[in-house]
Design an enzyme around this catalytic site. Sequence first.
Site, PDB file in Angstrom:
ATOM      1  N   ASP A 220       0.880  -1.156   0.000  1.00 52.68           N
ATOM      2  CA  ASP A 220       0.000   0.000   0.000  1.00 52.68           C
ATOM      3  C   ASP A 220       0.932   1.224   0.000  1.00 52.68           C
ATOM      4  OD1 ASP A 220      -2.318   1.729   0.702  1.00 52.68           O
ATOM      5  OD2 ASP A 220      -1.225   1.878   2.590  1.00 52.68           O
TER       6      ASP A 220
ATOM      7  N   ASP B 200       0.105   5.213   0.852  1.00 50.40           N
ATOM      8  CA  ASP B 200      -0.024   6.203   1.931  1.00 50.40           C
ATOM      9  C   ASP B 200      -0.025   5.546   3.303  1.00 50.40           C
ATOM     10  OD1 ASP B 200      -0.934   9.033   0.666  1.00 50.40           O
ATOM     11  OD2 ASP B 200      -1.563   7.347  -0.574  1.00 50.40           O
TER      12      ASP B 200
ATOM     13  N   GLU C  98      12.488  10.997  24.157  1.00 53.95           N
ATOM     14  CA  GLU C  98      13.342  11.313  25.296  1.00 53.95           C
ATOM     15  C   GLU C  98      14.651  10.539  25.268  1.00 53.95           C
ATOM     16  OE1 GLU C  98      11.486  10.166  28.967  1.00 53.95           O
ATOM     17  OE2 GLU C  98       9.665   9.529  27.980  1.00 53.95           O
TER      18      GLU C  98
HETATM   19  N1  RBF Z   1       9.229   2.867  28.222  1.00 49.50           N
HETATM   20  C1  RBF Z   1       8.392   1.836  27.954  1.00 49.50           C
HETATM   21  O1  RBF Z   1       7.253   1.850  28.388  1.00 49.50           O
HETATM   22  N2  RBF Z   1       8.810   0.780  27.170  1.00 49.50           N
HETATM   23  C2  RBF Z   1      10.065   0.709  26.663  1.00 49.50           C
HETATM   24  O2  RBF Z   1      10.376  -0.262  25.962  1.00 49.50           O
HETATM   25  C3  RBF Z   1      10.984   1.765  26.967  1.00 49.50           C
HETATM   26  N3  RBF Z   1      12.254   1.742  26.510  1.00 49.50           N
HETATM   27  C4  RBF Z   1      13.119   2.769  26.783  1.00 49.50           C
HETATM   28  C5  RBF Z   1      14.428   2.756  26.299  1.00 49.50           C
HETATM   29  C6  RBF Z   1      15.311   3.806  26.551  1.00 49.50           C
HETATM   30  C7  RBF Z   1      16.698   3.758  25.998  1.00 49.50           C
HETATM   31  C8  RBF Z   1      14.870   4.913  27.336  1.00 49.50           C
HETATM   32  C9  RBF Z   1      15.791   6.056  27.639  1.00 49.50           C
HETATM   33  C10 RBF Z   1      13.580   4.924  27.831  1.00 49.50           C
HETATM   34  C11 RBF Z   1      12.682   3.876  27.566  1.00 49.50           C
HETATM   35  N4  RBF Z   1      11.366   3.890  28.066  1.00 49.50           N
HETATM   36  C12 RBF Z   1      10.505   2.847  27.763  1.00 49.50           C
HETATM   37  C13 RBF Z   1      10.786   5.128  28.561  1.00 49.50           C
HETATM   38  C14 RBF Z   1      10.683   5.255  30.024  1.00 49.50           C
HETATM   39  O3  RBF Z   1       9.454   4.692  30.403  1.00 49.50           O
HETATM   40  C15 RBF Z   1      10.709   6.760  30.257  1.00 49.50           C
HETATM   41  O4  RBF Z   1      11.989   7.211  30.045  1.00 49.50           O
HETATM   42  C16 RBF Z   1      10.236   7.085  31.630  1.00 49.50           C
HETATM   43  O5  RBF Z   1       8.867   6.836  31.676  1.00 49.50           O
HETATM   44  C17 RBF Z   1      10.505   8.537  31.991  1.00 49.50           C
HETATM   45  O6  RBF Z   1       9.687   9.414  31.298  1.00 49.50           O
HETATM   46 MG    MG Z   2      12.528  12.715  31.185  1.00 44.00          MG
END
Ligand code: RBF
Ligand code: MG
Length: 391
Positions: free
Chosen positions: A10, A12, A317
């Site tokens: 597909d 779009d 982030e």
């Molecule tokens: N949050 C998730 O819910 N699942 C993830 O797989 C996940 N992987 C992350 C991997 C990295 C390298 C970083 C820096 C953050 C990850 N987080 C993930 C986000 C994390 O939940 C978040 O940084 C905190 O909630 C702070 O806002």
């Molecule tokens: Mg943060």
Amino acid sequence: MTPVQLVIFDLDGTLLNTEQLVAEVARSVVKRHGKTMTLEAIKAGSGRKPLDAWDKVIEELGLEGVTAQQLYDESEPSLRARWHEAQLMPGAARLLWHLHSHHVMLALATSTSRDTLHRKLSGKDTEGIKPLFKAVNCGDDNQHGKPAPDCFKATARELDVPPAACLVFEDAPSGVEAATAAGMRVIAVPSILDKSAYPQPDLNRHSGCCEVLPSLLSFVPERYGLPAFTDHIHGTVPLTPPWRLKGTVVKGFGRGSKELGIPTANLDAASLQAALSETTTGIYCGWASIGASSAVYQMAMSVGWNPFYKNEKKTAEPWLLHTFPEDFYGEELRLMVCGFIRPEADFTTLDALIARIHEDANVTRAAMQHEKYAVMSKDAFLLETTPQTAS
Ligand code: RBF
Ligand code: MG
Ligand code: ADP
């Protein structure tokens, strides 16, 4: 299982990111009517047919004295003039060229008209994929559009491949339904965030939805007897070109350092909106620089909805793999996103999430030393501070 002879895409939302362009044009149309587009209004309209989407925008913004049809008519000329600006989805070029180089037949089955298709595939990056398709089926080629199976059936017939030997990539639920009705296996790469809009996937199906993938970057061709990718760097998928992201560091959810012991610098929503599509989620590695400094740091970044925390807002982030003496809220953050590590995941415990993030950091440390990624740390984008303009 019948070996795959033909892969049908597909356009779009699957190969091409038209969503951002549509959002931009919509923003300027709304402005002419004295209103400011909001993220909520864009979200309310996304994934719908144009007229339905405009109805949602009217409702969300409280626009008065104008109909969806009028707004659509106003947006149409701008879109026509700008379709060539649409970018390929993450992993699209990589997948197409990979399959093509292994002599797997490729085709396009899109609801877009042939005229619009040519406009959409006339961009700097999109023009190149045109010759890869042995057949192109457009909206005006069939009497019934998706979810009717006509476009997929006609494509298979044209190339003389039985439906059981076809594999389809689709982003929309109606497209998944169409491919299923055509008797083909289909991989959903959702453009709608509501997972319940897609059928329960099963890899062992002879037809219907085999997988729901967060993006084309997560596709594993071997699962379908297709040749494996050979471009991985320490398990990461190189992004070509890398994404250059720039924004201001804003307050996040306030739990990075506190709950996880992992500070993540949150980018402001406006920069995010401009740079990333709705479907670009996952964990990435790359380089970062801050404010007026030209120092460059490795970073592991999460883009998405943090399934573990069930966030309402999408964030990007990065965790910079360096110890800083103090916070840098309000500073400009420049990111060079080089590789895809994995999709976002949910975890049953906080410890499991933390352990996984540390694993991502280790992958990042190893991968960023590779020549292909190392050179990107010298990219001019990271070294140039955007001049401050008086407001
Ligand atoms: N949050 C998730 O819910 N699942 C993830 O797989 C996940 N992987 C992350 C991997 C990295 C390298 C970083 C820096 C953050 C990850 N987080 C993930 C986000 C994390 O939940 C978040 O940084 C905190 O909630 C702070 O806002
Ligand atoms: Mg943060
Ligand atoms: P928030 O929820 O506001 O993002 P965090 O607890 O995640 O708060 O901390 C992130 C903030 O910490 C960043 O905005 C930045 O100012 C600061 N910081 C300090 N060291 C780092 C680092 N190594 N990586 C990312 N941010 C850092």
